[in-house]
Design a protein around this motif. Sequence first.
Motif, PDB file in Angstrom:
ATOM      1  N   LYS A   1       0.830  -1.211   0.000  1.00  0.00           N
ATOM      2  CA  LYS A   1       0.000   0.000   0.000  1.00  0.00           C
ATOM      3  C   LYS A   1       0.866   1.264   0.000  1.00  0.00           C
ATOM      4  CE  LYS A   1      -4.115  -1.899   2.240  1.00  0.00           C
ATOM      5  NZ  LYS A   1      -5.019  -1.826   3.414  1.00  0.00           N
TER       6      LYS A   1
ATOM      7  N   ARG B   1       3.886   1.641  -1.222  1.00  0.00           N
ATOM      8  CA  ARG B   1       4.478   1.808  -2.542  1.00  0.00           C
ATOM      9  C   ARG B   1       3.462   2.387  -3.525  1.00  0.00           C
ATOM     10  NH1 ARG B   1       8.008  -3.774  -3.368  1.00  0.00           N
ATOM     11  NH2 ARG B   1       9.572  -3.334  -1.725  1.00  0.00           N
ATOM     12  N   ARG B   2       2.222   1.934  -3.427  1.00  0.00           N
ATOM     13  CA  ARG B   2       1.196   2.475  -4.339  1.00  0.00           C
ATOM     14  C   ARG B   2       0.935   3.945  -4.033  1.00  0.00           C
ATOM     15  NH1 ARG B   2      -3.257  -2.459  -4.259  1.00  0.00           N
ATOM     16  NH2 ARG B   2      -1.936  -4.022  -5.332  1.00  0.00           N
TER      17      ARG B   2
ATOM     18  N   ASN C   1       3.062   6.122  -2.698  1.00  0.00           N
ATOM     19  CA  ASN C   1       4.201   6.908  -3.172  1.00  0.00           C
ATOM     20  C   ASN C   1       4.181   7.052  -4.690  1.00  0.00           C
ATOM     21  OD1 ASN C   1       5.121   7.207  -0.546  1.00  0.00           O
ATOM     22  ND2 ASN C   1       6.422   5.362  -0.634  1.00  0.00           N
ATOM     23  N   ALA C   2       3.744   5.962  -5.341  1.00  0.00           N
ATOM     24  CA  ALA C   2       3.697   6.014  -6.801  1.00  0.00           C
ATOM     25  C   ALA C   2       2.625   6.986  -7.278  1.00  0.00           C
ATOM     26  CB  ALA C   2       3.457   4.627  -7.377  1.00  0.00           C
ATOM     27  N   ALA C   3       1.548   7.104  -6.515  1.00  0.00           N
ATOM     28  CA  ALA C   3       0.485   8.024  -6.897  1.00  0.00           C
ATOM     29  C   ALA C   3       0.913   9.469  -6.601  1.00  0.00           C
ATOM     30  CB  ALA C   3      -0.783   7.697  -6.151  1.00  0.00           C
TER      31      ALA C   3
END
Length: 563
Positions: free
Chosen positions: A556, A558-559, A561-563
């Motif tokens: 979660k 990582r997602r 941060n990616a967003a």
Amino acid sequence: MSATQGDVKSLQAQDAPDAPKSVKRAPPPETSQAIYTRFKVIAAFWAVIIFLGFPIWWKTTSIYRAHLPIQDMLEWANGKTCRPVFPLEIHLMTPTMQLPESQHLLRTTQHALDDLNEFAAHHLRLKLVNDSSALNVEQREKASGTDAEEADIALTVRVLSQDDLPAPRSYLHAETTQLDIFYPPNQAPIPSSSNPPLSVFIAQELQQLYWEEKATIAHVLSGETGNLDSISPQLAESISRRFRRSMKYADTYHLSFSLFTPGSAPSSWDIEAAVQEYLAPLLNEFASISNFTIDTQVQLYASFSPMAPSPVFEETEAAWTLQKEDLSAFINAAEWPLNPSIGSGPTLNFILYVPSPSQSPLVVKENHASSWIVPQWGGVFLLNPPLSSDSTNPSHLSKDSLRPAFMTFSHQLLTLLGTPTTPSSLPLRLQALVRVRAASLLLSASSTMGSLARLTESLPSIPIPATVASSVSDTLSHLSAACTHMKHGRFSAALANARIAEIEAERSFFEKSMVGQVYFPDEHKIAVYLPLLGPIGVPLIVGLMKELKRIVATLKARRANAA
């Protein structure tokens, strides 16, 4: 010096009211190497459990269940595979008739038999044996091997002409399976007559000859004889009483002959010669039905049972008497050495009781009989030997003096083994017993197969060893053979196969490993596993759940941060 400085600093800190409180430091963040190491440890534990521990546990605790033909077993139990039939082959001999007359008599008699028969499972088939053409055909078939197995000959009927005879009469040989029919010459069958009186007479005699056997087989197949409309209530009650008194079928019976006397004489008896003379011929006739073992014993000073009333002297009859209702308490089972069972088969006890001279002669009051049967147990005979000159019992019983007792024991044995009471020919009665036993064993083995099939389906946790599958296969094979032999009138072969089928069926149903697992439910297994797996499983499951939560949280983050 350092210790003193430390103490001073601590005192100063306590004296300072405005000094800031110590803050609890958080543990340093785990390194990626530590996280990876913990993941590998947890994964290693679960890998060992899944790929090594679980297969070993599954292999060592799995229950072996051999394949059973459940559907075939149930069809045998429900009577769908085999319906017992009893075609009896009767040879008809007409030495005083011409061939056309003999053939016409055969046809009309068979037609009359079919009209009289109301039990389709049991039917009589006439066969003309003095027909030269038929004999030639049979001889050619035997030579070519096309008819290697013939049907059993149930009866031989000889039709003979006799002068000065007003009406046909019959004579059944007591020692053979032959029935003689004598008829006046003027009643010889004419080919133009459709229903000759001689044919009707022969059909009625045959129907009467096998009437009790038909009623008995109907009782075996359906549990009652009500499906035969013309059966008398007396015959139905006689058959039911015979089944209640007779022993259950066994491959081997043990016969125990006991001599009891309240005194010191007689102390010996010529038992071996008596058995060979009076009983061995009968046991030889039973060889195709059951086997027998024999033992004997002599018991002196054998007193009456304390619970049994003492004999009463009847002056009008000049004899000591026992009342009929007291016969059941006559045997002193507490002191007399009577073993209920010796060996694998059931025991039939035959007691020869010689009363004391002071209570001789001893008879049953109601019917003045000197013997009686104990249902499903044996028989008793009261022997009142002639007293010696000094008014004492003889010290030895000879073979001739034992003859009345062993003639009675033979009759009691026939009754206890379920032999029909009619006809008067013993070979015919034993043939009837062969057919009755074959039918009862076929039904018993089939019922056992159905019970075993239902048991294995209702209890999937019980093991089925390979020996059970082998016994079931042998049972079904012998049941099929018995049914085939029975349909073709080979009842001795049918009984032989039915005996094997019954033994194999009982062996498969009472397999020790199966019976033990019936009383070991799943709750017992849970009670065994929980104390062992609880302390080990809880830490492993908790660690796995924490690791899964960490992985989910990492994904979660990582997602996000990616967003």
